[in-house]
Design a protein around this motif. Sequence first.
Motif, PDB file in Angstrom:
ATOM      1  N   LEU A 130      35.257  36.451  52.617  1.00  0.00           N
ATOM      2  CA  LEU A 130      36.219  36.656  54.002  1.00  0.00           C
ATOM      3  C   LEU A 130      37.367  37.003  53.722  1.00  0.00           C
ATOM      4  O   LEU A 130      38.105  37.939  54.447  1.00  0.00           O
ATOM      5  N   GLY A 131      38.226  36.830  52.478  1.00  0.00           N
ATOM      6  CA  GLY A 131      39.480  37.316  52.419  1.00  0.00           C
ATOM      7  C   GLY A 131      39.568  37.653  50.848  1.00  0.00           C
ATOM      8  O   GLY A 131      38.870  37.307  50.085  1.00  0.00           O
ATOM      9  N   MET A 132      40.677  38.698  50.432  1.00  0.00           N
ATOM     10  CA  MET A 132      40.927  38.975  49.070  1.00  0.00           C
ATOM     11  C   MET A 132      42.294  39.127  48.784  1.00  0.00           C
ATOM     12  O   MET A 132      43.008  39.492  49.577  1.00  0.00           O
ATOM     13  N   GLU A 133      42.715  38.881  47.553  1.00  0.00           N
ATOM     14  CA  GLU A 133      43.991  39.510  47.143  1.00  0.00           C
ATOM     15  C   GLU A 133      43.586  40.544  46.075  1.00  0.00           C
ATOM     16  O   GLU A 133      42.699  40.341  44.992  1.00  0.00           O
ATOM     17  N   VAL A 134      44.215  41.639  46.267  1.00  0.00           N
ATOM     18  CA  VAL A 134      44.167  42.865  45.185  1.00  0.00           C
ATOM     19  C   VAL A 134      45.334  43.383  44.711  1.00  0.00           C
ATOM     20  O   VAL A 134      46.278  43.752  45.443  1.00  0.00           O
ATOM     21  N   VAL A 135      45.206  43.824  43.386  1.00  0.00           N
ATOM     22  CA  VAL A 135      46.454  44.397  43.147  1.00  0.00           C
ATOM     23  C   VAL A 135      46.049  46.014  42.893  1.00  0.00           C
ATOM     24  O   VAL A 135      45.058  46.330  42.344  1.00  0.00           O
ATOM     25  N   LEU A 136      46.923  46.887  43.525  1.00  0.00           N
ATOM     26  CA  LEU A 136      46.576  48.464  43.556  1.00  0.00           C
ATOM     27  C   LEU A 136      47.005  49.063  42.310  1.00  0.00           C
ATOM     28  O   LEU A 136      47.831  48.406  41.495  1.00  0.00           O
ATOM     29  N   PRO A 137      46.554  50.145  41.958  1.00  0.00           N
ATOM     30  CA  PRO A 137      46.905  50.804  40.799  1.00  0.00           C
ATOM     31  C   PRO A 137      48.321  50.907  40.532  1.00  0.00           C
ATOM     32  O   PRO A 137      48.798  50.854  39.125  1.00  0.00           O
ATOM     33  N   ASP A 138      49.012  50.986  41.446  1.00  0.00           N
ATOM     34  CA  ASP A 138      50.519  51.199  41.097  1.00  0.00           C
ATOM     35  C   ASP A 138      51.063  49.719  41.089  1.00  0.00           C
ATOM     36  O   ASP A 138      52.329  49.844  40.721  1.00  0.00           O
ATOM     37  N   GLY A 139      50.398  48.707  41.286  1.00  0.00           N
ATOM     38  CA  GLY A 139      51.007  47.350  40.852  1.00  0.00           C
ATOM     39  C   GLY A 139      51.290  46.725  42.095  1.00  0.00           C
ATOM     40  O   GLY A 139      51.701  45.362  42.299  1.00  0.00           O
ATOM     41  N   THR A 140      51.057  47.274  43.244  1.00  0.00           N
ATOM     42  CA  THR A 140      51.283  46.617  44.674  1.00  0.00           C
ATOM     43  C   THR A 140      50.341  45.439  45.093  1.00  0.00           C
ATOM     44  O   THR A 140      49.204  45.647  44.580  1.00  0.00           O
ATOM     45  N   ILE A 141      50.831  44.421  45.381  1.00  0.00           N
ATOM     46  CA  ILE A 141      50.003  43.355  45.510  1.00  0.00           C
ATOM     47  C   ILE A 141      49.602  43.212  46.995  1.00  0.00           C
ATOM     48  O   ILE A 141      50.491  43.397  47.944  1.00  0.00           O
ATOM     49  N   ILE A 142      48.369  43.297  47.159  1.00  0.00           N
ATOM     50  CA  ILE A 142      47.812  43.150  48.627  1.00  0.00           C
ATOM     51  C   ILE A 142      47.165  41.666  49.025  1.00  0.00           C
ATOM     52  O   ILE A 142      46.075  41.606  48.372  1.00  0.00           O
ATOM     53  N   THR A 143      47.767  40.855  49.666  1.00  0.00           N
ATOM     54  CA  THR A 143      47.461  39.908  49.911  1.00  0.00           C
ATOM     55  C   THR A 143      46.620  39.726  51.217  1.00  0.00           C
ATOM     56  O   THR A 143      47.544  39.483  52.221  1.00  0.00           O
ATOM     57  N   SER A 144      45.403  39.526  51.282  1.00  0.00           N
ATOM     58  CA  SER A 144      44.658  39.287  52.712  1.00  0.00           C
ATOM     59  C   SER A 144      43.890  38.097  52.578  1.00  0.00           C
ATOM     60  O   SER A 144      42.405  38.297  52.493  1.00  0.00           O
ATOM     61  N   LEU A 145      44.290  36.999  52.312  1.00  0.00           N
ATOM     62  CA  LEU A 145      43.233  35.885  52.122  1.00  0.00           C
ATOM     63  C   LEU A 145      42.937  35.273  53.414  1.00  0.00           C
ATOM     64  O   LEU A 145      43.164  33.987  53.621  1.00  0.00           O
ATOM     65  N   ASN A 146      42.249  36.128  54.263  1.00  0.00           N
ATOM     66  CA  ASN A 146      41.673  35.693  55.541  1.00  0.00           C
ATOM     67  C   ASN A 146      40.683  34.702  55.209  1.00  0.00           C
ATOM     68  O   ASN A 146      39.845  34.865  54.489  1.00  0.00           O
ATOM     69  N   LYS A 147      40.320  33.801  56.270  1.00  0.00           N
ATOM     70  CA  LYS A 147      39.395  32.608  56.024  1.00  0.00           C
ATOM     71  C   LYS A 147      38.607  32.782  57.344  1.00  0.00           C
ATOM     72  O   LYS A 147      37.548  31.950  57.458  1.00  0.00           O
ATOM     73  N   MET A 148      38.795  33.663  58.375  1.00  0.00           N
ATOM     74  CA  MET A 148      38.140  33.594  59.722  1.00  0.00           C
ATOM     75  C   MET A 148      37.045  34.583  59.594  1.00  0.00           C
ATOM     76  O   MET A 148      37.046  35.531  59.117  1.00  0.00           O
TER      77      MET A 148
END
Lengths: 466, 466
Positions: A163-181
């Motif tokens: 449902l949700g994920m946190e991912v680090v992009l190749p340039d180090g940017t943190i994408i936090t999308s810890l959706n539970k819906m």
Amino acid sequence: MTHDFLESLKNELGPDVFFGDDIPARYHNDWSGMTPVRPLALVRARTTEHVSKTLRLCHQHKVPVTPQGGLTGLAGGARPIEGGVALSLDRMNAIEEIDTVMATMTVQAGVPLGVAQRTAEDAGLFLGLDLGARDSCLIGGNLSTNAGGNRVIRFGMAREHVLGMEVVLPDGTIITSLNKMLKNNAGYDLKQLFIGSEGTLGVITRAVLRLQAKPADLATAFCGCPDFPSMLELLKSARQHLGAALTSFEVMWPSFYDFMTGRLPSLRRAFSEQHGIYVLIENGGRNAEDNRMLLETVLGEALEKGWVSDAILPASNREARDLWAVRESVSEYGKLMGPTTAFDVGVPTSAAGRLVEAVEAAVSERWPDAIGLSYGHIGDSNLHFVCNIPSAGTNQPYKAITELVFDLVAKEGGTISAEHGIGLVKKPYLKLSRTPEELALMGKIKHALDPHNVLNTGKVLPGSEY
Amino acid sequence: MTHDFLESLKNELGPDVFFGDDIPARYHNDWSGMTPVRPLALVRARTTEHVSKTLRLCHQHKVPVTPQGGLTGLAGGARPIEGGVALSLDRMNAIEEIDTVMATMTVQAGVPLGVAQRTAEDAGLFLGLDLGARDSCLIGGNLSTNAGGNRVIRFGMAREHVLGMEVVLPDGTIITSLNKMLKNNAGYDLKQLFIGSEGTLGVITRAVLRLQAKPADLATAFCGCPDFPSMLELLKSARQHLGAALTSFEVMWPSFYDFMTGRLPSLRRAFSEQHGIYVLIENGGRNAEDNRMLLETVLGEALEKGWVSDAILPASNREARDLWAVRESVSEYGKLMGPTTAFDVGVPTSAAGRLVEAVEAAVSERWPDAIGLSYGHIGDSNLHFVCNIPSAGTNQPYKAITELVFDLVAKEGGTISAEHGIGLVKKPYLKLSRTPEELALMGKIKHALDPHNVLNTGKVLPGSEY
């Protein structure tokens, strides 16, 4: 520059970075059986920030970095690069939350699948994802490879459990999308990009998993069908009567069934007669009694119509386990056969019978002493074929067998990998399953996110050599 | 240049391109209620090649192009641009194949959802996607917006019904990935990028849909619960006992239930007493008798534990329809309330009760005569709220109401759109549900695929104004 890079890595990661002989051998390879490689450095990240720092440095210094989970992959996707960094997530192993109202579980990427399964069950819920390597593989690897496994027909691939994920992009940017819906249509569903891209677009650090209700007792049946077309009628009928409760529909060709029951003394044949093809069916609805009754209805009709020649509905869990034992004896084929070339291809189900015939015939024609076993998760249109040429000894013609089988798969419009992924091992053949336009689009996305081609360099995409 | 462009369009599309007054008014807008716009030209494509030619020309001449399906969207995503091209898929309405062995259906993008549903049923199968606009909306629009609707808790959003797709990229490249297999891990799963991106990354021309077994008769129950927390216990119990067979769990707050039953003479209240919150439950397992029995078990326990104060298990389909009639009276609220501001937000289920209280209180405080109705697909964590300020007449404070509600949603970590999408209407608020890093990544993907920003220009992404 390498000196600067290593100094920066030491400064930023401190005791969590290892060099040279301090890198344990287990990080030199995955389960692909390729030659091990010792990377320049190993980072064992403890936090998302560690992952971000590592990727940022690798991006800045254009050093390739290979993400690693439980290292159980069969396609070489986590095999490190000499002169590159291996980035292991195995220390990020906290289960952060179980939400029993939403039926979700928030985990770090380094949690073993088996631990996540048991934690869900302790909370009265159930994680639908399951595969043989459950106690070694890690959730981050399961998601980045979109793992399949034993319950796909019922619960779907790994993708359908997220449902949700946190991912680090190749340039180090943190994408936090810890959706539970369950429903969220606010902009692009970014997680989809990272699931199944085998760590080439980002490093998964955390995930929100969707949990299910605990299933009731399953009902099992084992059938002998006269031939492939009658087995297809049985599949259609089982799907119609059991619907979403159809938990397994596993098919074994005589090549597999006869070999295994003939060679393994612990296994016994279910029927005295030979049949054209064998099927294990499992029904997992909400009520154990009903599971058995509905399965009886399906088999009754199938026997009457001649789709099934003989069938067993086991009277006990023990009898059911005996029937499953043959299917699960796949873990033993290495011992029985010696070195094998193994496939996890997929074709549209109606073509599967034709494909198995063609593969078995072509292999036997070219290598008359070949032993080839065919079986599959036919309900998911996923076929396995394993092959050994006794006369070739330890020098199996892997490449020739692979090309022969993949060509036949491509002719049927199939996929060269239904579940194990592409990694390094199948990269040369990806063009058999995907068009030049599809490959160009994959390359465009890769370049947009990883312009220096540092993340899992050389994996999946043709032309991304290092 | 515009002259050149129009000449090329005429030459390449011939009788399938329309200009000026020849463009029917229905293509000037969608159901968002925004001001209609007459585009420079309308292309009604008959083939994928027509779509490709149109996009290639628009890309070369940097002319914005707005893809259109059934024009039933509520967010303005298909509203054309003055000086741009509207590209309708409504003539690509062939059902190309039904494969009863794979349980798949291959359709062109312009097939109405209702037609696809009926065709599947004629073949003894079932399409799990359903929404109110079924006879007007087209499959291509359903997929590009990742439509939700009535059966999400059971069958998932539109995304989960897609196995393969054909898409035309902004530069006219045709990507044909008409996969029919449940499992396919050969490279990136490109279709995921286009599902739910509201036509900003590519134009969907064909799709392979996954079909299901036809469900058995559903069992329905209607319950009055004392309060929100007890309703949550009922939800957990229903999920536990019914598993995947739980087909609906629809919640109505008294604001909605009392208003509708009080104003619409055709509706009758199910209970003589008032309750804190009302729930419709549907159980759709494989056996009609079992569906009812399991639901009785759930309700028996819930009554005993006090989670439910009163419950009705209807004795006939007619009685069940009467219970559903209240929930389905939403289509009437426009007539009863006049102009409304309507929401399709999502929040984690446990926060939904708090959010409804906060929204209803805040709206009443600011506009003391406000009428606000709350209801939702609570099993999917999706809440609807519709609001009218009688004293404001035809001059409703849309913007002020929207900002008030979205601020409260954002505080609960919710989404400003659970199902209807962002389009134009919600674009200014997307930043409330997504981080700057997420928005930047969406922009990076958009730029990689559509460097001239010609495809559905100005929609979804902040900063993509035209």
